[in-house]
Design an enzyme around this catalytic site. Sequence first.
Site, PDB file in Angstrom:
ATOM      1  N   ASP A 322       0.811  -1.215   0.000  1.00 47.18           N
ATOM      2  CA  ASP A 322       0.000   0.000   0.000  1.00 47.18           C
ATOM      3  C   ASP A 322       0.846   1.268   0.000  1.00 47.18           C
ATOM      4  O   ASP A 322       2.005   1.265   0.437  1.00 47.18           O
ATOM      5  CB  ASP A 322      -0.893   0.039   1.245  1.00 47.18           C
ATOM      6  CG  ASP A 322      -2.057  -0.921   1.158  1.00 47.18           C
ATOM      7  OD1 ASP A 322      -2.108  -1.718   0.197  1.00 47.18           O
ATOM      8  OD2 ASP A 322      -2.913  -0.886   2.063  1.00 47.18           O
ATOM      9  N   HIS A 466       3.498  -2.469   3.206  1.00 46.09           N
ATOM     10  CA  HIS A 466       3.563  -1.089   2.742  1.00 46.09           C
ATOM     11  C   HIS A 466       4.931  -0.823   2.101  1.00 46.09           C
ATOM     12  O   HIS A 466       5.956  -0.982   2.772  1.00 46.09           O
ATOM     13  CB  HIS A 466       3.332  -0.108   3.900  1.00 46.09           C
ATOM     14  CG  HIS A 466       1.971  -0.225   4.514  1.00 46.09           C
ATOM     15  ND1 HIS A 466       1.636  -1.243   5.385  1.00 46.09           N
ATOM     16  CD2 HIS A 466       0.863   0.544   4.364  1.00 46.09           C
ATOM     17  CE1 HIS A 466       0.374  -1.102   5.754  1.00 46.09           C
ATOM     18  NE2 HIS A 466      -0.121  -0.024   5.152  1.00 46.09           N
TER      19      HIS A 466
END
Length: 518
Positions: A322, A466
Site C-alpha cells: 500500500d 507497505h
Amino acid sequence: MKIEAKNTKRQHRSSRLPILLFSMAGIGAAVAGSLFLSTQGWSETTRPSFLEAEDRQLDQALHEKQDAAEIVVFYPQEPQAVQATARQQAGLLMSALSTAYAEWPAASQEDPKPILIKADYHTEALAQNAMSVVYLIQKKVGDHIEEEHWGYMLDQQTGELIGAEQAFDQTGLERISALFRDAMKNQEATRSLAYTLPFIQASAPRAENFSRFYSEGDQLTFLFDLPVPAETLKENGEAEREEEISHDEVNIDAESKLDKSKQETSEQESIHLDPESPLQWSLDRAQLGSHFLLKPAEDSGNLFIPPRTVDPDRPMVALTFDDGPHPKNTPRILEALRASDGACTFFMVGTNVELYPDVVKAVAESGSEIASHTYSHPNLTKLSNDRLNYQLNRVSELVSELTGRQIQVKTLRPPYGAVSEQVKEASAVPLILWSMDTLDWKTRDAQKTISHVLENVEDGDIILMHDIHAESADAAAAIIPQLTAMGYQLVTVQELMEAKGLEMVPGQKIFSGHPASQ
C-alpha cells in the site's frame, strides 16, 4: 515463440529446429581430453556426397569415422581472427556428436552402413563486430534425413565468444527471463520443472543464465542444460530452503504449510526430458526492441507487459503493498520478485502516481498488478458523493493515461479498510482487504515482519504490507525468496482469485483466496 522438443523430417535450411542430441555445457571451455580425428576412409572418391559442402573443402572441417557414424563438422576460416575459436567450437560439436553416436551399433540398421552426419554453417554479421555462426546439423540414415540447429556468437575482430553481457542490457535480460519462464510453464514436457526453485534461480534475469545463444534472421535462439528429474530437484529445493530459513533465523516447518494432497501430487511428478540433453528455445528479437544491442529493433512505444501463467493446483499467496509507489523501495521489491518469478499487487495512491510515473510503468512491465488506494488516502466512509467518486476513480484515470490505456485498474483497497454501504454501491471495482496484516507500518521491524509472514502464511492469503517503508522493502526482499522456496507461487490478487475460481464483482469485499471467506 515456442519450445521445440523433437526432430522432424528434412525441412528448409532456415527452419527452427531443436538440438536435443547432445549437451554443450561449458560451451566456451576447451574440450576435455583429446579428440580423435580419423582420416581413414575419406578419399575424394569414396566419401559420401552427402558429407560434401557446396563451397567448402574437407580441409575446412573436422572429420571422423567410427563404426557407427561418419561425421564432418565445417567451421569458419575467415576472418582470420575467428579461426582458432571457430575450430575450438567445431571440436566441441564434433566431440558431442561422436559421443552421442559412438554406441549406436551399425548392425542394428536394416542397411548396416554408418550413420552420416554433416554439420555445415552459415554466418550472419551483426552490429559491434559481432558474427553469429549458425549450424545446420544433418543426420542421414538411409534415405531419411533429420535436421537440427546449433550456433554461437563471435567477435570478428578479437575472435572471442560473445555472451549475454555484451548482447543485452538489463531490460533485455528481464524480458528474456519472463518470456522463457512463461514458455516453460506452457509446455507439457517442462511444466513441472518450471515451478521448481532450481529452475527459477537458473532463469533469473542475469547474463550468465542466458549466455549461450545465436541469432538467425529475426530469431534469437537460446540453449539451456536442463536439470535432472523432479525428485532430485525437490531435494535440492528443500536443501536451499533450509539454508535460507536458517540464515534468517526463522525456525518454522515450511512443509506443514502446504496442502498434503498437493505434496503427494508433486512427489509423483517427473521431468519427461533427457537430463543430458539441452533445451533450445527461440523468440522473435522484435520483442526485445532496442535491448538486443547487436541487432536492435525499433521500440514499439508500448509498455512490454510479460505473460504470466499460474498453476491453480499449486499453493499461492498474494503479497500486496500500500501507499506507493516509492522511488527506491518499490524497485527493490520488483527486483526480488523478478529473481523469484513472482508478481504482487501494488495499491497505489494517486498523488504518488503523479510523482513517480516511471515507477508505475516499471510495475506494469514487471507483470505485477497496479491497483488503486484512492487519490489521496482519505477515509472513504466520511466523504460526500462527488468527493467519494473522485477518490474512487481518479487513480484509474491516471494509470490509463500514463500507460496509453494498456493498463486498466480493476481493484481498489479502501484506506484503513473502511467500507460503508455507500462506498460499496459507488465502487466500480471489487474492494480488496486482507487475511494477514503484518503491521509493518507499526513495528517498522523487518525481522518481525519476516517471522510473522513465514510462521503464519497459508495458501490463498492476501498479505498486507507497505512499500513506503524501507524496513518493509527489507522484509520483502527476504520473504519473497523464502516463500518461493516453501513452494508458494507469488501472484497478484486477480491471479489468485481467478486461479481459485472465485468471483469478483464491483463493491464486493474480498479478504483472501480462501473459498470459505467469500
